[in-house]
Design a protein around this motif. Structure first.
Motif, PDB file in Angstrom:
ATOM      1  N   ILE A  72      11.119 -29.329 -11.906  1.00 16.24           N
ATOM      2  CA  ILE A  72       9.953 -29.953 -11.813  1.00 16.24           C
ATOM      3  C   ILE A  72       9.757 -30.948 -10.585  1.00 16.24           C
ATOM      4  O   ILE A  72      10.471 -31.710 -10.314  1.00 16.24           O
ATOM      5  CB  ILE A  72       9.518 -30.833 -13.017  1.00 16.24           C
ATOM      6  CG1 ILE A  72       9.667 -30.007 -14.324  1.00 16.24           C
ATOM      7  CG2 ILE A  72       8.171 -31.692 -13.005  1.00 16.24           C
ATOM      8  CD1 ILE A  72       9.479 -30.828 -15.590  1.00 16.24           C
ATOM      9  N   GLN A 108       7.678 -24.399 -18.322  1.00 13.38           N
ATOM     10  CA  GLN A 108       7.655 -25.569 -17.364  1.00 13.38           C
ATOM     11  C   GLN A 108       6.647 -26.888 -18.019  1.00 13.38           C
ATOM     12  O   GLN A 108       6.840 -28.037 -17.582  1.00 13.38           O
ATOM     13  CB  GLN A 108       7.211 -25.036 -16.201  1.00 13.38           C
ATOM     14  CG  GLN A 108       8.032 -24.106 -15.527  1.00 13.38           C
ATOM     15  CD  GLN A 108       9.498 -24.701 -15.262  1.00 13.38           C
ATOM     16  OE1 GLN A 108       9.537 -25.838 -14.699  1.00 13.38           O
ATOM     17  NE2 GLN A 108      10.555 -24.213 -15.629  1.00 13.38           N
ATOM     18  N   LEU A 118       7.328 -30.735 -18.286  1.00 12.31           N
ATOM     19  CA  LEU A 118       6.619 -31.821 -17.680  1.00 12.31           C
ATOM     20  C   LEU A 118       5.901 -32.897 -18.686  1.00 12.31           C
ATOM     21  O   LEU A 118       6.029 -33.845 -18.297  1.00 12.31           O
ATOM     22  CB  LEU A 118       5.535 -31.069 -16.912  1.00 12.31           C
ATOM     23  CG  LEU A 118       4.360 -31.849 -15.899  1.00 12.31           C
ATOM     24  CD1 LEU A 118       4.979 -32.665 -14.981  1.00 12.31           C
ATOM     25  CD2 LEU A 118       3.327 -31.034 -15.501  1.00 12.31           C
ATOM     26  N   VAL A 121       3.734 -34.633  -8.533  1.00 15.02           N
ATOM     27  CA  VAL A 121       3.792 -33.437  -9.247  1.00 15.02           C
ATOM     28  C   VAL A 121       2.201 -33.129  -9.671  1.00 15.02           C
ATOM     29  O   VAL A 121       1.649 -32.070  -9.740  1.00 15.02           O
ATOM     30  CB  VAL A 121       4.733 -33.227 -10.431  1.00 15.02           C
ATOM     31  CG1 VAL A 121       4.748 -31.986 -11.264  1.00 15.02           C
ATOM     32  CG2 VAL A 121       5.973 -33.293  -9.927  1.00 15.02           C
TER      33      VAL A 121
END
Length: 136
Positions: A3, A22, A26, A37
């Motif tokens: 990440i 993913q 996160l 991010v």
């Protein structure tokens, strides 16, 4: 897959299942909304709706689990991070250089009023002592 802001570029090509994995990572990372991010995700307008859909799916699967309350909080924080609007950086504007010219000393205005007399302090007057008698 890690990440990070550079990894977000690759999320555009992921399948739904891979993107879900993913996004789960996160959400579990609980990154603040101004993290790099989230900024990278918000830069991709096609990725934001896909992540919203994955977050809705995560919220639906969290229903009835023992960690439902915690996961709902994390998901709502992730949705808030997606909605966060960060203003663009303001470009610094160069200030024009101003030459300083020695200014002439302004004339002092003549005061026409008489100065107020200082209040004279009067000495404190002694307060007479009082005697109280007990009623008989």
């Amino acid at each position: 897959m890690a990440i990070g802001p550079s990894a977000v570029e690759r999320w555009l090509d992921l399948s739904t299942e891979e993107l879900r994995a993913q996004v789960t990572r996160l959400v579990s990372a609980r990154l603040p909304g101004d993290h790099a991010v989230w900024q990278a995700i918000r830069r991709h307008p096609s990725l934001v709706p896909r992540i919203r859909g994955v977050l809705s799916g995560l919220a639906a699967t969290a229903t009835g689990s023992k960690d439902e309350a915690m996961q709902r909080v994390w998901i709502s924080n992730a949705r808030a991070a997606l909605d966060q609007v960060v203003p663009p950086p303001v470009k610094a504007v160069k200030k024009p250089v101003v030459e300083e010219v020695p200014a002439e000393e302004p004339e002092r205005a003549i005061e026409l009023r008489e100065p107020e007399p200082a209040q004279q302090r009067q000495p404190h007057k002694a307060i007479p002592s009082m005697l109280f008698q007990e009623p008989s």
